[in-house]
Structures are given as C-alpha cells and as structure tokens.
Design a protein around this motif. Sequence first.
Motif, PDB file in Angstrom:
ATOM      1  N   UNK A 161      -7.397  -7.112   6.356  1.00 57.78           N
ATOM      2  CA  UNK A 161      -8.568  -7.592   5.602  1.00 57.78           C
ATOM      3  C   UNK A 161      -9.001  -8.955   6.124  1.00 57.78           C
ATOM      4  N   UNK A 162      -8.024  -9.828   6.402  1.00 56.75           N
ATOM      5  CA  UNK A 162      -8.439 -11.159   6.850  1.00 56.75           C
ATOM      6  C   UNK A 162      -8.987 -11.097   8.279  1.00 56.75           C
ATOM      7  N   UNK A 163      -8.437 -10.230   9.108  1.00 59.55           N
ATOM      8  CA  UNK A 163      -8.953 -10.068  10.481  1.00 59.55           C
ATOM      9  C   UNK A 163     -10.389  -9.504  10.461  1.00 59.55           C
ATOM     10  N   UNK A 164     -10.618  -8.535   9.609  1.00 59.05           N
ATOM     11  CA  UNK A 164     -11.960  -7.925   9.506  1.00 59.05           C
ATOM     12  C   UNK A 164     -12.969  -8.988   9.095  1.00 59.05           C
ATOM     13  N   UNK A 165     -12.525  -9.842   8.170  1.00 61.82           N
ATOM     14  CA  UNK A 165     -13.422 -10.899   7.693  1.00 61.82           C
ATOM     15  C   UNK A 165     -13.670 -11.927   8.803  1.00 61.82           C
ATOM     16  N   UNK A 166     -12.583 -12.393   9.410  1.00 64.99           N
ATOM     17  CA  UNK A 166     -12.769 -13.481  10.387  1.00 64.99           C
ATOM     18  C   UNK A 166     -13.502 -13.000  11.640  1.00 64.99           C
ATOM     19  N   UNK A 167     -13.339 -11.728  11.993  1.00 64.51           N
ATOM     20  CA  UNK A 167     -14.008 -11.219  13.208  1.00 64.51           C
ATOM     21  C   UNK A 167     -15.267 -10.426  12.886  1.00 64.51           C
ATOM     22  N   UNK A 168     -15.621 -10.414  11.598  1.00 68.01           N
ATOM     23  CA  UNK A 168     -16.850  -9.758  11.163  1.00 68.01           C
ATOM     24  C   UNK A 168     -16.918  -8.299  11.630  1.00 68.01           C
ATOM     25  N   UNK A 169     -15.809  -7.573  11.421  1.00 63.37           N
ATOM     26  CA  UNK A 169     -15.731  -6.168  11.853  1.00 63.37           C
ATOM     27  C   UNK A 169     -16.195  -5.251  10.721  1.00 63.37           C
ATOM     28  N   UNK A 170     -16.646  -4.078  11.113  1.00 60.59           N
ATOM     29  CA  UNK A 170     -17.109  -3.121  10.108  1.00 60.59           C
ATOM     30  C   UNK A 170     -16.115  -1.955  10.032  1.00 60.59           C
ATOM     31  N   UNK A 171     -15.008  -2.194   9.327  1.00 61.57           N
ATOM     32  CA  UNK A 171     -13.937  -1.186   9.249  1.00 61.57           C
ATOM     33  C   UNK A 171     -13.497  -1.049   7.798  1.00 61.57           C
ATOM     34  N   UNK A 172     -13.314   0.203   7.357  1.00 60.77           N
ATOM     35  CA  UNK A 172     -12.740   0.439   6.035  1.00 60.77           C
ATOM     36  C   UNK A 172     -11.226   0.353   6.118  1.00 60.77           C
ATOM     37  N   UNK A 173     -10.623  -0.145   5.048  1.00 67.51           N
ATOM     38  CA  UNK A 173      -9.156  -0.104   4.937  1.00 67.51           C
ATOM     39  C   UNK A 173      -8.809   0.872   3.818  1.00 67.51           C
ATOM     40  N   UNK A 174      -8.170   1.952   4.222  1.00 66.48           N
ATOM     41  CA  UNK A 174      -7.791   3.013   3.277  1.00 66.48           C
ATOM     42  C   UNK A 174      -6.277   2.961   3.105  1.00 66.48           C
ATOM     43  N   UNK A 175      -5.816   3.217   1.903  1.00 67.84           N
ATOM     44  CA  UNK A 175      -4.369   3.233   1.665  1.00 67.84           C
ATOM     45  C   UNK A 175      -3.985   4.589   1.078  1.00 67.84           C
ATOM     46  N   UNK A 176      -2.807   5.084   1.491  1.00 66.25           N
ATOM     47  CA  UNK A 176      -2.448   6.482   1.219  1.00 66.25           C
ATOM     48  C   UNK A 176      -0.967   6.613   0.901  1.00 66.25           C
ATOM     49  N   UNK A 177      -0.685   7.058  -0.334  1.00 61.68           N
ATOM     50  CA  UNK A 177       0.691   7.367  -0.717  1.00 61.68           C
ATOM     51  C   UNK A 177       1.144   6.576  -1.934  1.00 61.68           C
ATOM     52  N   UNK A 178       1.446   7.313  -3.016  1.00 54.38           N
ATOM     53  CA  UNK A 178       1.975   6.663  -4.223  1.00 54.38           C
ATOM     54  C   UNK A 178       0.965   5.795  -4.957  1.00 54.38           C
ATOM     55  N   UNK A 179      -0.330   6.086  -4.758  1.00 48.80           N
ATOM     56  CA  UNK A 179      -1.347   5.290  -5.468  1.00 48.80           C
ATOM     57  C   UNK A 179      -1.506   5.844  -6.885  1.00 48.80           C
TER      58      UNK A 179
END
Length: 218
Positions: A161-179
């Motif tokens: 999340x911090x890398x996406x913000x600092x590099x202004x990237x357009x990527x979703x972060x999905x989480x999977x398992x035990x949610x």
Amino acid sequence: MNQIKISPSILSCDFSEIGSEIEKLNNSGADLIHIDVMDGHFVPNLTFGPPVISKIRKCSKLPFDVHLMISPVEKYIQDYANAGADIITFHPEATDNIQRTIGVIKSCGKKVGISLNPETPSTVIENYLKEIDLILIMSVNPGFAGQKFMPKVLEKVKFFRSKIKSENLNIDIEIDGGIDFKTAPLAIKAGANILVSGTTIFKGENNISENIKNLRKQ
Ligand code: DX5
Ligand code: ZN
C-alpha cells in the motif's frame, strides 16, 4: 482510503446448485466473483476447469476474478481467458518466467494479478509492479477454504500500500483466506481494497447480502 470491493469465493458455495448460487451474487453487493482454480499438484486440491467456467459465465455479468493455483500455469491461460475470466492471477512459483506470463495474460486482453503465498517475499514481484493490475496476498496457504487467517501477511499488505502510494501506481491489493468479520477490518486498515471470502459469505451468520455488507464495514 479506496472503496472496498468484495469478491466472494465460490469454493464455498453449494456445488449441486452452482448456477443459482452464482445468480444469488448478482444483486448481493458483490463486486467480483472469485474462482479458485486448483490442479492437485501446485496445491493439494482440485476444482474448476475451463468448461465449468464457461458454463457459469452465463449466470452473471460480474467480473470473474480467476485465481490460478496451477503449475505450469502458462499453457492454460488462453483457455481460462476464453472461458470468461476478466482478471487472471497466477503464482510466481508456477512459472519459469514471470515477465512472459504477464505478457501472455495481457495478450489475451485480460487484467493481470500476481499472488503471493504467506511465505513468498514481496521482492519477488517488485520489478513487475508497473505492469500488473492486482496483487493477491494470500492470508492462508492456498488449497482449501475455511482456514485460519495469518496476521503476519498484513505487513506485506502495508508494504505494498505504501509503495503504491509513493510511486503512484494503479494496482488493487486483494487479500484471500480466513477473511471474516474480525479479520476484514484488519486487512482494510493495512491497505487491502479487495476482500475475498468464501466461508463467511456462503456459510456465514446471515444471508449472502448481509454477510457482504458486514464484511465491507471498517
Ligand atoms: C484458498 C483460496 C481461497 C479460499 C477462501 O486456496 O484461494 O479463495 O476459497 O476461503 P475462506 O474465505 O473460507 O478462507
Ligand atoms: Zn483464491
């Protein structure tokens, strides 16, 4: 924070009624449909081949979020694209050339996801961030629904999340398992914006729509 999206995993639906289970998701608040493809080799379980996916494609217009847990992955990508996948996610361990596999998915006109197992370090995909659409952080070892959430993976979510913000990237972060209703807020706080959930949505306390609404709460 980004809007939170929910991707129900049909691994936990009633397979004797798979078509109507998917139709139930259509007006449930689900944003995507997560389809766990397993080969009994990369993971110790077997699930859906392309013919099943092309049949269920007729039951919903929601994007199909196809999580390939198969190795070697590349030779099957075209088949899953033709069957109706919208996002195709693979594991780096399932290919001998991550760059080429990204290219194969793109050449099919599909969005590219890469999935990291709990033990797979972030560095494995750092060079590819400009070329992918989604990072799928596994919060269990892949293979089965209903496993316990591993909180240690939240560090990876925070890192990306911090890398996406600092590099202004357009990527979703999905989480999977035990949610579930306890772990979803932790994942959202760490920076995940797509939550996959099977057991909690299909076998949870309330109906599917209520379960989805409650997962989105922060
Ligand atoms: C595990 C799969 C998950 C699983 C999630 O290998 O990738 O998508 O179905 O199921 P729950 O939500 O029950 O952990
Ligand atoms: Zn999955």
